[in-house]
Design a protein around this motif. Structure first.
Motif, PDB file in Angstrom:
ATOM      1  N   ARG A  96       0.829  -1.205   0.000  1.00  0.00           N
ATOM      2  CA  ARG A  96       0.000   0.000   0.000  1.00  0.00           C
ATOM      3  C   ARG A  96       0.866   1.259   0.000  1.00  0.00           C
ATOM      4  O   ARG A  96       0.627   2.209  -0.761  1.00  0.00           O
ATOM      5  N   ASP A  97       1.912   1.233   0.812  1.00  0.00           N
ATOM      6  CA  ASP A  97       2.823   2.386   0.866  1.00  0.00           C
ATOM      7  C   ASP A  97       3.528   2.579  -0.478  1.00  0.00           C
ATOM      8  O   ASP A  97       3.678   3.718  -0.947  1.00  0.00           O
ATOM      9  N   GLN A  98       3.957   1.475  -1.088  1.00  0.00           N
ATOM     10  CA  GLN A  98       4.616   1.573  -2.394  1.00  0.00           C
ATOM     11  C   GLN A  98       3.657   2.120  -3.449  1.00  0.00           C
ATOM     12  O   GLN A  98       4.037   2.959  -4.261  1.00  0.00           O
ATOM     13  N   PHE A  99       2.421   1.642  -3.443  1.00  0.00           N
ATOM     14  CA  PHE A  99       1.443   2.117  -4.413  1.00  0.00           C
ATOM     15  C   PHE A  99       1.182   3.608  -4.209  1.00  0.00           C
ATOM     16  O   PHE A  99       1.145   4.382  -5.164  1.00  0.00           O
ATOM     17  N   THR A 100       1.004   3.987  -2.948  1.00  0.00           N
ATOM     18  CA  THR A 100       0.780   5.401  -2.636  1.00  0.00           C
ATOM     19  C   THR A 100       1.970   6.237  -3.093  1.00  0.00           C
ATOM     20  O   THR A 100       1.803   7.317  -3.663  1.00  0.00           O
ATOM     21  N   GLU A 101       3.170   5.721  -2.875  1.00  0.00           N
ATOM     22  CA  GLU A 101       4.381   6.429  -3.295  1.00  0.00           C
ATOM     23  C   GLU A 101       4.451   6.536  -4.820  1.00  0.00           C
ATOM     24  O   GLU A 101       4.796   7.588  -5.365  1.00  0.00           O
ATOM     25  N   HIS A 102       4.114   5.463  -5.527  1.00  0.00           N
ATOM     26  CA  HIS A 102       4.118   5.497  -6.994  1.00  0.00           C
ATOM     27  C   HIS A 102       3.095   6.511  -7.518  1.00  0.00           C
ATOM     28  O   HIS A 102       3.395   7.272  -8.447  1.00  0.00           O
ATOM     29  N   VAL A 103       1.904   6.488  -6.936  1.00  0.00           N
ATOM     30  CA  VAL A 103       0.871   7.430  -7.373  1.00  0.00           C
ATOM     31  C   VAL A 103       1.337   8.855  -7.099  1.00  0.00           C
ATOM     32  O   VAL A 103       1.167   9.752  -7.935  1.00  0.00           O
ATOM     33  N   ALA A 104       1.933   9.070  -5.933  1.00  0.00           N
ATOM     34  CA  ALA A 104       2.416  10.414  -5.603  1.00  0.00           C
ATOM     35  C   ALA A 104       3.558  10.816  -6.536  1.00  0.00           C
ATOM     36  O   ALA A 104       3.646  11.972  -6.955  1.00  0.00           O
ATOM     37  N   THR A 105       4.422   9.857  -6.872  1.00  0.00           N
ATOM     38  CA  THR A 105       5.554  10.148  -7.751  1.00  0.00           C
ATOM     39  C   THR A 105       5.073  10.454  -9.173  1.00  0.00           C
ATOM     40  O   THR A 105       5.530  11.420  -9.791  1.00  0.00           O
ATOM     41  N   ILE A 106       4.201   9.629  -9.682  1.00  0.00           N
ATOM     42  CA  ILE A 106       3.683   9.824 -11.043  1.00  0.00           C
ATOM     43  C   ILE A 106       2.832  11.081 -11.101  1.00  0.00           C
ATOM     44  O   ILE A 106       2.916  11.856 -12.052  1.00  0.00           O
ATOM     45  N   GLY A 107       2.039  11.266 -10.109  1.00  0.00           N
ATOM     46  CA  GLY A 107       1.164  12.426 -10.058  1.00  0.00           C
ATOM     47  C   GLY A 107      -0.206  12.094 -10.627  1.00  0.00           C
ATOM     48  O   GLY A 107      -0.357  11.261 -11.523  1.00  0.00           O
ATOM     49  N   ARG A 108      -1.172  12.781 -10.099  1.00  0.00           N
ATOM     50  CA  ARG A 108      -2.556  12.538 -10.494  1.00  0.00           C
ATOM     51  C   ARG A 108      -2.775  12.944 -11.949  1.00  0.00           C
ATOM     52  O   ARG A 108      -3.460  12.243 -12.695  1.00  0.00           O
ATOM     53  N   ASP A 109      -2.192  14.023 -12.345  1.00  0.00           N
ATOM     54  CA  ASP A 109      -2.380  14.495 -13.717  1.00  0.00           C
ATOM     55  C   ASP A 109      -1.819  13.503 -14.718  1.00  0.00           C
ATOM     56  O   ASP A 109      -2.423  13.256 -15.773  1.00  0.00           O
TER      57      ASP A 109
END
Length: 158
Positions: A96-109
């Motif tokens: 979950r932390d890795q996924f959250t980190e990937h989403v934050a890194t990639i960005g919502r846009d």
């Protein structure tokens, strides 16, 4: 030896005495055999009681040993299961932390642009991120997995 004129009268008490004596001797022998048999039976009975008691003690000891072994095994299994649950929870937290980190890194846009971009562009962007197979949807449309599977099969055949 009888010195009487009539031998019948003289030998009769001696014969009766001899018969009484042999009868007494037979009674004594029978009584001795009965007592010996009784003593033997009492010994056998005592031996059987002791064997039963020994068997009971042995059975109780085996039962106690089996109970202790099962309790130890049950305790081990509980501890192992607790560790497996803890490990699964920690792995889920890590993912979950890795996924959250990937989403934050990639960005919502970027994720929105990926969802809107064409398949080739998505493949290039995902390949650049090190992802090999991802299915991204807007969550509003149902998925037709039959067509999706055909697309994967067709893409690998080309």
């Amino acid at each position: 030896m009888c010195l009487s004129v009539t031998p019948r009268l003289c030998c009769r008490p001696q014969a009766e005495s001899s018969a009484v004596q042999s009868m007494g001797h037979a009674k004594a022998e029978a009584r001795a055999r009965a007592e010996a048999a009784q003593i033997e039976m009492q010994g056998m009975l005592e031996q059987a009681k002791l064997q039963a008691q020994a068997q009971k003690i042995q059975s109780e000891a085996e039962l106690e040993e089996t109970t202790q072994r099962q309790e130890m095994e049950l305790g081990f299994l509980r501890r192992r299961n607790d560790l497996e649950i803890l490990q699964a929870r920690e792995m889920a937290q890590l993912e979950r932390d890795q996924f959250t980190e990937h989403v934050a890194t990639i960005g919502r846009d970027t994720i929105v642009k990926l969802a809107q971009a064409g398949p080739e562009m998505q493949a290039k962007l995902l390949g650049g991120l090190g992802l090999h197979s991802v299915l991204i949807t807007d969550g509003k449309s149902p998925l037709n997995l039959f067509n999706t599977a055909k697309g994967f099969i067709g893409a690998s055949a080309q």
